[in-house]
Design an enzyme around this catalytic site. Sequence first.
Site, PDB file in Angstrom:
ATOM      1  N   ARG A   1      48.166  35.397  34.058  1.00 48.19           N
ATOM      2  CA  ARG A   1      46.848  35.917  33.686  1.00 48.19           C
ATOM      3  C   ARG A   1      46.927  37.323  33.115  1.00 48.19           C
ATOM      4  O   ARG A   1      45.975  37.812  32.513  1.00 48.19           O
ATOM      5  CB  ARG A   1      45.931  35.853  34.910  1.00 48.19           C
TER       6      ARG A   1
ATOM      7  N   ARG B   1      32.522  38.229  48.258  1.00 52.08           N
ATOM      8  CA  ARG B   1      33.535  37.309  48.756  1.00 52.08           C
ATOM      9  C   ARG B   1      33.041  36.768  50.090  1.00 52.08           C
ATOM     10  O   ARG B   1      31.849  36.560  50.252  1.00 52.08           O
ATOM     11  CB  ARG B   1      34.886  38.022  48.856  1.00 52.08           C
TER      12      ARG B   1
ATOM     13  N   LYS C   1      49.708  48.135  48.570  1.00 49.78           N
ATOM     14  CA  LYS C   1      49.958  46.987  47.696  1.00 49.78           C
ATOM     15  C   LYS C   1      50.680  47.396  46.417  1.00 49.78           C
ATOM     16  O   LYS C   1      50.847  46.582  45.521  1.00 49.78           O
ATOM     17  CB  LYS C   1      48.635  46.336  47.301  1.00 49.78           C
TER      18      LYS C   1
ATOM     19  N   PRO D   1      47.796  40.130  45.862  1.00 55.25           N
ATOM     20  CA  PRO D   1      48.673  40.165  47.034  1.00 55.25           C
ATOM     21  C   PRO D   1      48.366  41.363  47.924  1.00 55.25           C
ATOM     22  O   PRO D   1      47.965  42.419  47.452  1.00 55.25           O
ATOM     23  CB  PRO D   1      50.078  40.273  46.434  1.00 55.25           C
ATOM     24  N   GLU D   2      48.538  41.178  49.217  1.00 58.77           N
ATOM     25  CA  GLU D   2      48.338  42.268  50.154  1.00 58.77           C
ATOM     26  C   GLU D   2      49.708  42.819  50.576  1.00 58.77           C
ATOM     27  O   GLU D   2      50.740  42.386  50.070  1.00 58.77           O
ATOM     28  CB  GLU D   2      47.505  41.773  51.346  1.00 58.77           C
TER      29      GLU D   2
END
Length: 284
Positions: A115, A267, A61, A2-3
Amino acid sequence: MPELPEVETVRRGLASAVTGRSIAHVEVLHVRPIRRHLPGRDDFEATLTGRTFTEPRRRGKYLWLPFADGDALLAHLGMSGQFRLERWNAPDAPNTRIRFRFVDGEPELRFIDQRMFGGLSLSVGGANLPAEIAHIGRDPFDPDFDVAEVANRLRRKRTGVKRALLDQRLISGIGNIYADEALWRARMHYARATSTLPPARARQLLQAAAEVMDAALDVGGTSFDALYVNVNGSSGYFDRTLAVYGREGQPCPRCGTAIAREPFMNRSSYRCPRCQPARLYAYR
Ligand SMILES: [Zn+2]
């Protein structure tokens, strides 16, 4: 991961859920999320019991839940960490790892993490700023964030602008999504060398980052991770108005040119080839 807007959304949810509440009981259902607490499960449960939360805080974050006694519970959301509020008798959602019951009754707070890259840890003396994240730079929403100073530091870095935006020690909270959106808003190629930016252009880029994250906050954050939910259990997916991220081949909202996707740091980077053209002074 998440940002900033997602984490701020969680923080706001938690603020209304835990501020001023005292912990009556902690139950650790899986030890992995508390692996940073070296004394182990029993100690984790015992040391938190009886403490009172004050308003949750955030830098970039990173999220922490300060206690009235000056310590804090540091929350690492990782890839899939979530908080949920539930009634005592509500069945555990899959992957519920830690439960907090409160002296004042319901609802209880549950930490869920499929996870388990995330977790919770006690930060002694960390109420104002946990030592574990003291190296993280201020984010654009911090009242003490100094645009001119950060812009100057950014210009002194020998790297490309997107790498600089992702450097959490320089400026925190920005990940791949909002970096691409900020660069599009500022009409800048991701690989442009930071040293080529005039001061006003560097400030403009930082301002663009703040604007895209502010806009995301208005709709409650954004995430492509289906595991992400807000503190109250509602979906973390929001109708978003991303201009370039994830929009390969679709028209640029500004000029109509097809958005390009290019490999970047294992990415992808998304950009409009016309609004954000490559230059000779690029870093890769
Ligand atoms: Zn364009």
